[in-house]
Design an enzyme around this catalytic site. Sequence first.
Site, mmCIF file in Angstrom:
data_model
loop_
_atom_site.group_PDB
_atom_site.id
_atom_site.type_symbol
_atom_site.label_atom_id
_atom_site.label_comp_id
_atom_site.label_asym_id
_atom_site.label_seq_id
_atom_site.Cartn_x
_atom_site.Cartn_y
_atom_site.Cartn_z
ATOM 1 N N GLN A 31 0.525 57.881 30.216
ATOM 2 C CA GLN A 31 0.040 58.222 31.552
ATOM 3 C C GLN A 31 1.267 58.384 32.441
ATOM 4 O O GLN A 31 1.853 57.416 32.903
ATOM 5 C CB GLN A 31 -0.891 57.130 32.077
ATOM 6 C CG GLN A 31 -1.522 57.458 33.404
ATOM 7 C CD GLN A 31 -2.426 56.337 33.917
ATOM 8 O OE1 GLN A 31 -2.483 55.259 33.358
ATOM 9 N NE2 GLN A 31 -3.113 56.614 35.004
ATOM 10 N N VAL A 35 1.696 59.522 35.467
ATOM 11 C CA VAL A 35 1.523 59.091 36.858
ATOM 12 C C VAL A 35 0.445 58.008 36.858
ATOM 13 O O VAL A 35 -0.666 58.254 36.400
ATOM 14 C CB VAL A 35 1.109 60.265 37.770
ATOM 15 C CG1 VAL A 35 0.850 59.776 39.200
ATOM 16 C CG2 VAL A 35 2.175 61.352 37.761
ATOM 17 N N HIS A 71 -6.247 60.237 36.304
ATOM 18 C CA HIS A 71 -6.424 61.679 36.372
ATOM 19 C C HIS A 71 -6.889 62.193 35.020
ATOM 20 O O HIS A 71 -6.517 61.673 33.977
ATOM 21 C CB HIS A 71 -5.156 62.409 36.824
ATOM 22 C CG HIS A 71 -3.952 62.160 35.970
ATOM 23 N ND1 HIS A 71 -3.218 60.982 36.023
ATOM 24 C CD2 HIS A 71 -3.337 62.939 35.049
ATOM 25 C CE1 HIS A 71 -2.208 61.057 35.165
ATOM 26 N NE2 HIS A 71 -2.259 62.248 34.566
ATOM 27 N N HIS A 84 -7.118 65.537 32.637
ATOM 28 C CA HIS A 84 -6.610 66.884 32.384
ATOM 29 C C HIS A 84 -7.784 67.743 31.917
ATOM 30 O O HIS A 84 -8.504 67.356 30.999
ATOM 31 C CB HIS A 84 -5.568 66.882 31.257
ATOM 32 C CG HIS A 84 -4.329 66.126 31.591
ATOM 33 N ND1 HIS A 84 -3.186 66.755 31.998
ATOM 34 C CD2 HIS A 84 -4.050 64.802 31.565
ATOM 35 C CE1 HIS A 84 -2.237 65.850 32.219
ATOM 36 N NE2 HIS A 84 -2.750 64.651 31.966
#
Length: 162
Positions: A117, A119, A123, A125
């Site tokens: 990961q 960041v 999130h 993708h």
Amino acid sequence: MPTAAPGSSGPSGHTDSAGPADPADSAAGSCVFCGVVADGSADLVLDEPDVVAFLDVRPVFKGHTLVLPRAHVDTLLDLPGELRDPYLAAVQRVARAMETGLGAKGSFVAVNNRVSQSVPHLHTHVVPRTKGDGLRGFFWPRHKYADEDEAREYAAKVRAAL
């Protein structure tokens, strides 16, 4: 699949809390994605009260989009229950848009939790796919169970943890 500028990844500051981090929290305050959402520097494709989506700056294929909760949440494990439906609904709509808007034949949808990961802000993708695009299944080697007993043992461990 890196998604941020070099040097922007780092420890997540993960806590055992079940909700979004307080914006004053150092993890949220230094989060690349929180900054992108705040300053509007991304190519937004979805802007809703709880969820945003924007183009990945280093796409696997053109149209590769990142969907994230607007509030800072480190990982999928930290996503509060009240955000699950809006978050998953947004991911689903973006995946559909890959087909209807870009003409893709499908999509690759992936979430990394801590390992890989880049960041530390949840999130997903969503990558447009077409037959013959060069991606072959998963990006990592497959590992077989030694036998049926070992597979049952792993299934039992996961069941017990649920």
